[in-house]
Scaffold this motif. Sequence first.
Motif: not given
Length: 434
Positions: A300-318
């Motif tokens: 969770i600390l690694g892969i979930v934070t990785l996913g959240i970082t990517f999603v947060d950066a592109h949330l508007g487009n998503i």
Amino acid sequence: MVWVEIFVVLASIVLGIRFGGIAIGLFGGLGLAILTLGLRLPMGFVPIDVILIIMSVSLSAATLQATRGMAFLVHHAERLMRKNPKYINFIAPIITWLMTIVAGTGFIVFSTLPVIAEVAKESGIRPSRALSGAVVSSQFAVAGSPISAAMAAMITIMENNSVTFFQVMVVCLPASFVAAMVAAFVASRQGCELQDDPVYLQRLQDGLTSKTAFKTTEFPKSSKLSVIIFLLATVAVVLFATLPALRPVYESGKSMGTRDIIIVIMLASACLMLITSKTKPEAVITNSTFRSGMSSVAVILGIVTLGITFVDAHLGNIKEVAGDVLQAYPMLLAPVLFFTCALLYSQGSTTPLIIPIAVALGVPNWAILGSFVAVTGIFLLPTYPTSLAAMEMDTTGTTRVGKYVLNHPFMLPSLLGVIAGVGFGFIWAPMIVS
């Protein structure tokens, strides 16, 4: 640049899965370093609340195992199955569902698999039916257990979205049971009868299958007491989380949060079990339950934070691409949960990654709760540890992978169970939460 970021995320997941175990989290950490330090994306939210809950629950469950409390539960499950062998196809899934609800982890099924396989074989029942139903049901229970890693994430996220612990449990618990029972029914109809199975007949002729001897085991009083303490702790979590009047209220007017309630009660229960059983602390941190829990934290600390970082950066487009679609067709959240879990191989990792996205995209609360049972995509491939163990324990050879890999005995029960559970959830959830 976005395609480079997507490549980093996918490569981290694929490489992590290839290495397996805790490596999924470690590769997630490497991908996170590339995104933040290399590509300059802002660091995403770290799911601290989820991690703290998983750590405390894992400590309590690991202490229960160290005091032989889990073995005590398995022993009585065995006795129940042996008293009613003709109904093993339904008794076994119910038992594994209940044990997972109580323990919070589907891995508790490992200890019951040899018993299920042997009781079915002794009764002339195809073992793959009882085994596949039991394994799938135990994982559906993860989506209904108040102390599972996935539910810890679900509760934390939904309480911040004005959904109470009570509402989450009232929807998710029965939905997981409906899914489990449908899976058990489907599993009970799979394959030919044991005496007609060519693989079993060949193994019988070759002397590769035989009766397993089970010994009567005596348990110390401390094991029974540990089970009582753990059960009382689980009940206490539910009561304090469900009834706000029981929670401590501070001078600021705020009451104790669900996260803190779970942490305090679980840590206290672990300590009480350790004291009353006189178990050495080393036995807690060296057993499989503790290792599994801490591995989940790393993932969770690694892969979930990785996913959240990517999603947060592109949330508007998503939101532009997927927001309107999910709002118009909220049931699409179910396959997203299912296939993400199939990719990450973890309900506890899938939940804190996907549910916040669903909330941000405006998916109705009732649809999120109704879809949650779909976070069981680990059965897409027959390589999950409990699936592999079931195939290994079945000496008759009936629990086996088909020619096309995907046609294994866990696939149909899990798929139809998910469909039934989500269908039930979409009918029931709107009555509980808006």
